[in-house]
Write a protein that holds these residues in place. Structure first.
Motif, PDB file in Angstrom:
ATOM      1  N   GLY A   5       0.825  -1.200   0.000  1.00  0.00           N
ATOM      2  CA  GLY A   5       0.000   0.000   0.000  1.00  0.00           C
ATOM      3  C   GLY A   5       0.861   1.252   0.000  1.00  0.00           C
ATOM      4  O   GLY A   5       2.090   1.190   0.042  1.00  0.00           O
ATOM      5  N   GLY A   6       0.204   2.387  -0.018  1.00  0.00           N
ATOM      6  CA  GLY A   6       0.912   3.663  -0.051  1.00  0.00           C
ATOM      7  C   GLY A   6       1.841   3.861   1.128  1.00  0.00           C
ATOM      8  O   GLY A   6       2.873   4.499   1.013  1.00  0.00           O
ATOM      9  N   GLY A   7       1.504   3.293   2.293  1.00  0.00           N
ATOM     10  CA  GLY A   7       2.336   3.433   3.476  1.00  0.00           C
ATOM     11  C   GLY A   7       3.381   2.346   3.591  1.00  0.00           C
ATOM     12  O   GLY A   7       4.072   2.248   4.595  1.00  0.00           O
ATOM     13  N   GLY A   8       3.503   1.489   2.591  1.00  0.00           N
ATOM     14  CA  GLY A   8       4.472   0.411   2.628  1.00  0.00           C
ATOM     15  C   GLY A   8       3.966  -0.854   3.294  1.00  0.00           C
ATOM     16  O   GLY A   8       4.696  -1.821   3.429  1.00  0.00           O
ATOM     17  N   ASP A   9       2.709  -0.844   3.740  1.00  0.00           N
ATOM     18  CA  ASP A   9       2.138  -2.038   4.376  1.00  0.00           C
ATOM     19  C   ASP A   9       1.896  -3.123   3.343  1.00  0.00           C
ATOM     20  O   ASP A   9       1.448  -2.859   2.228  1.00  0.00           O
ATOM     21  CB  ASP A   9       0.811  -1.699   5.070  1.00  0.00           C
ATOM     22  N   ARG A  10       2.152  -4.353   3.721  1.00  0.00           N
ATOM     23  CA  ARG A  10       1.925  -5.490   2.833  1.00  0.00           C
ATOM     24  C   ARG A  10       0.567  -6.112   3.137  1.00  0.00           C
ATOM     25  O   ARG A  10       0.233  -6.328   4.290  1.00  0.00           O
ATOM     26  CB  ARG A  10       3.021  -6.516   2.982  1.00  0.00           C
ATOM     27  N   VAL A  11      -0.183  -6.389   2.079  1.00  0.00           N
ATOM     28  CA  VAL A  11      -1.491  -7.021   2.223  1.00  0.00           C
ATOM     29  C   VAL A  11      -1.353  -8.479   1.783  1.00  0.00           C
ATOM     30  O   VAL A  11      -1.082  -8.757   0.624  1.00  0.00           O
ATOM     31  CB  VAL A  11      -2.556  -6.308   1.359  1.00  0.00           C
ATOM     32  N   THR A  12      -1.503  -9.401   2.712  1.00  0.00           N
ATOM     33  CA  THR A  12      -1.378 -10.823   2.392  1.00  0.00           C
ATOM     34  C   THR A  12      -2.575 -11.616   2.898  1.00  0.00           C
ATOM     35  O   THR A  12      -2.578 -12.826   2.833  1.00  0.00           O
ATOM     36  CB  THR A  12      -0.094 -11.413   3.004  1.00  0.00           C
ATOM     37  N   ALA A  13      -3.563 -10.946   3.427  1.00  0.00           N
ATOM     38  CA  ALA A  13      -4.711 -11.611   4.032  1.00  0.00           C
ATOM     39  C   ALA A  13      -5.561 -12.321   2.988  1.00  0.00           C
ATOM     40  O   ALA A  13      -5.515 -12.000   1.800  1.00  0.00           O
ATOM     41  CB  ALA A  13      -5.557 -10.585   4.781  1.00  0.00           C
ATOM     42  N   LYS A  14      -6.356 -13.308   3.460  1.00  0.00           N
ATOM     43  CA  LYS A  14      -7.268 -14.005   2.555  1.00  0.00           C
ATOM     44  C   LYS A  14      -8.380 -14.670   3.352  1.00  0.00           C
ATOM     45  O   LYS A  14      -8.272 -14.880   4.551  1.00  0.00           O
ATOM     46  CB  LYS A  14      -6.530 -15.039   1.720  1.00  0.00           C
ATOM     47  N   CYS A  15      -9.459 -14.970   2.639  1.00  0.00           N
ATOM     48  CA  CYS A  15     -10.535 -15.775   3.199  1.00  0.00           C
ATOM     49  C   CYS A  15     -11.279 -16.436   2.038  1.00  0.00           C
ATOM     50  O   CYS A  15     -11.179 -16.006   0.897  1.00  0.00           O
ATOM     51  CB  CYS A  15     -11.482 -14.957   4.071  1.00  0.00           C
ATOM     52  N   GLY A  16     -11.996 -17.478   2.357  1.00  0.00           N
ATOM     53  CA  GLY A  16     -12.815 -18.162   1.373  1.00  0.00           C
ATOM     54  C   GLY A  16     -14.246 -17.664   1.459  1.00  0.00           C
ATOM     55  O   GLY A  16     -14.676 -17.145   2.492  1.00  0.00           O
ATOM     56  N   ALA A  17     -14.983 -17.794   0.388  1.00  0.00           N
ATOM     57  CA  ALA A  17     -16.382 -17.380   0.370  1.00  0.00           C
ATOM     58  C   ALA A  17     -17.154 -18.276  -0.596  1.00  0.00           C
ATOM     59  O   ALA A  17     -16.604 -18.765  -1.578  1.00  0.00           O
ATOM     60  CB  ALA A  17     -16.512 -15.919  -0.053  1.00  0.00           C
ATOM     61  N   GLN A  18     -18.421 -18.478  -0.272  1.00  0.00           N
ATOM     62  CA  GLN A  18     -19.323 -19.207  -1.156  1.00  0.00           C
ATOM     63  C   GLN A  18     -20.570 -18.368  -1.393  1.00  0.00           C
ATOM     64  O   GLN A  18     -21.001 -17.619  -0.515  1.00  0.00           O
ATOM     65  CB  GLN A  18     -19.743 -20.542  -0.544  1.00  0.00           C
ATOM     66  N   ARG A  19     -21.123 -18.534  -2.584  1.00  0.00           N
ATOM     67  CA  ARG A  19     -22.363 -17.851  -2.955  1.00  0.00           C
ATOM     68  C   ARG A  19     -23.269 -18.877  -3.623  1.00  0.00           C
ATOM     69  O   ARG A  19     -22.830 -19.647  -4.483  1.00  0.00           O
ATOM     70  CB  ARG A  19     -22.030 -16.709  -3.911  1.00  0.00           C
ATOM     71  N   TRP A  20     -24.524 -18.914  -3.207  1.00  0.00           N
ATOM     72  CA  TRP A  20     -25.495 -19.816  -3.810  1.00  0.00           C
ATOM     73  C   TRP A  20     -26.744 -19.013  -4.148  1.00  0.00           C
ATOM     74  O   TRP A  20     -27.329 -18.362  -3.275  1.00  0.00           O
ATOM     75  CB  TRP A  20     -25.854 -20.964  -2.863  1.00  0.00           C
TER      76      TRP A  20
END
Length: 84
Positions: A5-20
């Motif tokens: 990001g602009g502040g140098g932070d690293r984004v590595t997060a994740k999650c799963g999702a389902q849609r029906w």
């Protein structure tokens, strides 16, 4: 994959999702900050397998009203059948 990001932070997060939607079930891996899943009305959705650093941001077309949400799957299926 990591994003800086602009502040140098690293984004590595994740999650799963389902849609029906009553006809098809889809599974998604939300592992990049630019990903999103549209959830039309009368769609069942679940999120799971959050990484410890995950945050899920929701954009909605209306203000939250608890009574607008069905939290029981059997009731959801009945409402979906009635709507078609």
């Amino acid at each position: 994959m990591e994003y800086v990001g602009g502040g140098g932070d690293r984004v590595t997060a994740k999650c799963g999702a389902q849609r029906w939607d009553g006809e098809r079930q889809q599974e998604f891996l939300l592992d990049r900050p630019e990903l999103g899943i549209p959830m039309p009305p009368i769609t069942w959705g679940i999120q799971y397998k959050y990484s410890s650093d995950a945050v899920l941001l929701v954009f909605a077309s209306h203000h939250y009203e608890a009574d607008d949400y069905v939290r029981d799957y059997v009731r959801f299926v009945a409402l979906k059948k009635a709507a078609t």
